[in-house]
Design a protein around this motif. Sequence first.
Motif, PDB file in Angstrom:
ATOM      1  N   LYS A   1       8.772  14.768 -16.778  1.00  0.00           N
ATOM      2  CA  LYS A   1       9.617  14.617 -15.599  1.00  0.00           C
ATOM      3  C   LYS A   1       9.168  15.520 -14.465  1.00  0.00           C
ATOM      4  O   LYS A   1       9.247  15.146 -13.286  1.00  0.00           O
ATOM      5  CB  LYS A   1      11.071  14.912 -15.976  1.00  0.00           C
ATOM      6  N   ALA A   2       8.699  16.718 -14.810  1.00  0.00           N
ATOM      7  CA  ALA A   2       8.262  17.656 -13.774  1.00  0.00           C
ATOM      8  C   ALA A   2       7.053  17.104 -13.029  1.00  0.00           C
ATOM      9  O   ALA A   2       7.010  17.115 -11.791  1.00  0.00           O
ATOM     10  CB  ALA A   2       7.924  19.007 -14.403  1.00  0.00           C
ATOM     11  N   THR A   3       6.063  16.647 -13.786  1.00  0.00           N
ATOM     12  CA  THR A   3       4.879  16.074 -13.137  1.00  0.00           C
ATOM     13  C   THR A   3       5.211  14.773 -12.429  1.00  0.00           C
ATOM     14  O   THR A   3       4.585  14.438 -11.421  1.00  0.00           O
ATOM     15  CB  THR A   3       3.771  15.816 -14.178  1.00  0.00           C
ATOM     16  N   MET A   4       6.203  14.046 -12.927  1.00  0.00           N
ATOM     17  CA  MET A   4       6.587  12.785 -12.295  1.00  0.00           C
ATOM     18  C   MET A   4       7.119  13.037 -10.878  1.00  0.00           C
ATOM     19  O   MET A   4       6.748  12.326  -9.935  1.00  0.00           O
ATOM     20  CB  MET A   4       7.640  12.063 -13.136  1.00  0.00           C
ATOM     21  N   VAL A   5       7.965  14.046 -10.719  1.00  0.00           N
ATOM     22  CA  VAL A   5       8.519  14.348  -9.392  1.00  0.00           C
ATOM     23  C   VAL A   5       7.421  14.787  -8.438  1.00  0.00           C
ATOM     24  O   VAL A   5       7.331  14.319  -7.291  1.00  0.00           O
ATOM     25  CB  VAL A   5       9.610  15.425  -9.506  1.00  0.00           C
ATOM     26  N   THR A   6       6.570  15.697  -8.889  1.00  0.00           N
ATOM     27  CA  THR A   6       5.487  16.195  -8.034  1.00  0.00           C
ATOM     28  C   THR A   6       4.525  15.086  -7.633  1.00  0.00           C
ATOM     29  O   THR A   6       4.183  14.929  -6.450  1.00  0.00           O
ATOM     30  CB  THR A   6       4.715  17.312  -8.769  1.00  0.00           C
ATOM     31  N   CYS A   7       4.090  14.311  -8.640  1.00  0.00           N
ATOM     32  CA  CYS A   7       3.140  13.225  -8.365  1.00  0.00           C
ATOM     33  C   CYS A   7       3.762  12.153  -7.477  1.00  0.00           C
ATOM     34  O   CYS A   7       3.078  11.559  -6.633  1.00  0.00           O
ATOM     35  CB  CYS A   7       2.654  12.613  -9.679  1.00  0.00           C
TER      36      CYS A   7
ATOM     37  N   VAL B   1       0.825  -1.208   0.000  1.00  0.00           N
ATOM     38  CA  VAL B   1       0.000   0.000   0.000  1.00  0.00           C
ATOM     39  C   VAL B   1       0.863   1.265   0.000  1.00  0.00           C
ATOM     40  O   VAL B   1       0.389   2.342  -0.390  1.00  0.00           O
ATOM     41  CB  VAL B   1      -0.975   0.011   1.208  1.00  0.00           C
ATOM     42  N   VAL B   2       2.125   1.152   0.428  1.00  0.00           N
ATOM     43  CA  VAL B   2       3.039   2.301   0.348  1.00  0.00           C
ATOM     44  C   VAL B   2       3.540   2.493  -1.077  1.00  0.00           C
ATOM     45  O   VAL B   2       3.590   3.625  -1.600  1.00  0.00           O
ATOM     46  CB  VAL B   2       4.229   2.116   1.314  1.00  0.00           C
TER      47      VAL B   2
ATOM     48  N   VAL C   1       3.600  10.412   0.073  1.00  0.00           N
ATOM     49  CA  VAL C   1       2.917  10.842   1.300  1.00  0.00           C
ATOM     50  C   VAL C   1       1.644  10.024   1.513  1.00  0.00           C
ATOM     51  O   VAL C   1       1.363   9.547   2.620  1.00  0.00           O
ATOM     52  CB  VAL C   1       2.599  12.346   1.223  1.00  0.00           C
ATOM     53  N   VAL C   2       0.861   9.861   0.420  1.00  0.00           N
ATOM     54  CA  VAL C   2      -0.362   9.061   0.513  1.00  0.00           C
ATOM     55  C   VAL C   2      -0.029   7.619   0.881  1.00  0.00           C
ATOM     56  O   VAL C   2      -0.702   6.995   1.707  1.00  0.00           O
ATOM     57  CB  VAL C   2      -1.139   9.119  -0.814  1.00  0.00           C
ATOM     58  N   GLY C   3       1.034   7.083   0.274  1.00  0.00           N
ATOM     59  CA  GLY C   3       1.426   5.715   0.548  1.00  0.00           C
ATOM     60  C   GLY C   3       1.817   5.495   1.997  1.00  0.00           C
ATOM     61  O   GLY C   3       1.418   4.498   2.618  1.00  0.00           O
ATOM     62  N   PHE C   4       2.575   6.440   2.563  1.00  0.00           N
ATOM     63  CA  PHE C   4       2.965   6.307   3.972  1.00  0.00           C
ATOM     64  C   PHE C   4       1.754   6.400   4.898  1.00  0.00           C
ATOM     65  O   PHE C   4       1.689   5.719   5.930  1.00  0.00           O
ATOM     66  CB  PHE C   4       3.997   7.379   4.335  1.00  0.00           C
TER      67      PHE C   4
END
Length: 537
Positions: A327-333, A312-313, A339-342
């Motif tokens: 690449k820009a959206t990849m880093v942000t997402c 789930v993480v 955070v959601v995974g943790f």
Amino acid sequence: MAMAPSKLNTTLLIFITISFHFTSSAYPLSGDTITTTCTNVHHHNSSHSKCMCVQTHADCHPKGYINYLQFFYCTLSRFPQLGFLLLLLWLLILFYVLSNTASDYFCPAVESLSKILNLSPAIAGTTLLPLGNGSPDVFASIISFTASGDGGAIGLNSILGGAIFVSTVVVGVLSLLLCYHRKIVIVDKPNFIRDVVFLLFSLSNLLVIILIGKINFWASILFASTYIIYICLVSYMHFISKKKQRIPDDDHHQGPRLPLLVSSAHKLVSRRKSVTMLLLYVIALPLYLPRRLTIPLITQEKWSKPFAIISVVLAPVMLALILSTTKATMVTCSIIALVVGFALGTCTFLCTSSTMPPQKYLFIWYASGFLMSVIWTYIIAKELISLLESLGTIIGMKPSILGLTILAWGNSLGDLTSNVAMAMHDGPDGAQIAIAGCFAGPVFNIFVGLGFSFVIACWLDYPVSYMVPVNPYLCETVGFMICGLLWALVVLPKREMRLDRTLASGLLAIYFCFLFVKFARVVGLIDVSMSNPFKTL
């Protein structure tokens, strides 16, 4: 979908024989001009110039994650036989991982969802059972239609190749085995006629699309949604049958009977007392571990709290990486997904037991397992299509031929093994389910697999219609399949709906004639320059 060793060896032998015969020369196959991507590589003689061509031409860039052409023409340019054998080995591994993902992850998630949703066997059997068996075909078709070059041709040929294999070879083998073991099986006539007629209807619709040569967005939606009519008819017949028998339908809590295959990795773990078994497990671990760490599994026999927390993480992170376009959206997402995974991992750690799977929020667990198994199937199918296109370029063979044979066989051998096992060990009911799957599965693959492929392809080209790949021999494939269905539709009622040698011999003869024509054209025994009624399509 595990491959039987004898069948696998035969397939591999045929493929290697034909491939090496033509890789020995730098020319394309007789009578089968190359229409694949990166065809300029065949215009070069030296290994160095071929490598430069592969590295500089945009058409030679990989559609998947690995540049197979650069690996073959640059990395192993001095050892082409070794490179070719390694690519074949990787092809077999991709087939295994694709089928294993369907059997160990996708099918259990689908089966669990059917229980949660309380689907009746009639509905589940016409949706989830074909979805479980045909998921590799469907995803491979969708991926191929979104690829450039001959991708659409691969998708069309793989679906049709798998459909004719299942409706002729699998039914024929089942009939022969039942006769050999002296088991009398009477096929349910109304259901058989319904499935065969719908399959003929799907093929006639597809034939019209092939002859027209294009399909627009709304026509593709209509084609795909035709499967709903089939489901409604199955449900109506099931309801009427139960009403006549006056038997309460209380089986819906059990879900559909999905012929799941057992993961060889888990079997190796349970039996690893010998060094050999342990070695095999270590070899299979790189194929097993990435999926196990990202696909949540909450079945009793496979429950592991550490794996559940990790999955789930990592699952949101993997989704972010796959869905990101830049690449820009990849880093942000990826940061947001981490955070959601943790947060999900913390909830899983606090709210689950170490000894038993969760008992609450099961729909969320099953849906997440379903989603991640779909993502993995998408990734593997994309890589498989990329490898088939590269092999088509290397050996000078149309990828459509590879889709019609190698891809179709690999995706359909699982149906052969699972349906045979069900027919031989589950009694008359198992044989009925197996035979029904041989015709209901192709209906699903054509209307849903090709239907959704058409919808996605039309959506990408909207408002322009999607141009169906020009292949005059698609109609030939459809014709052979219609012959097999008509043979079954005529012979079975005359034989009092019994599966016997007469049905089997006719179906197998039709399929081997189909194969002979295809391979004879590839090796030049049939002159493809002769006038063809579909040449102008």
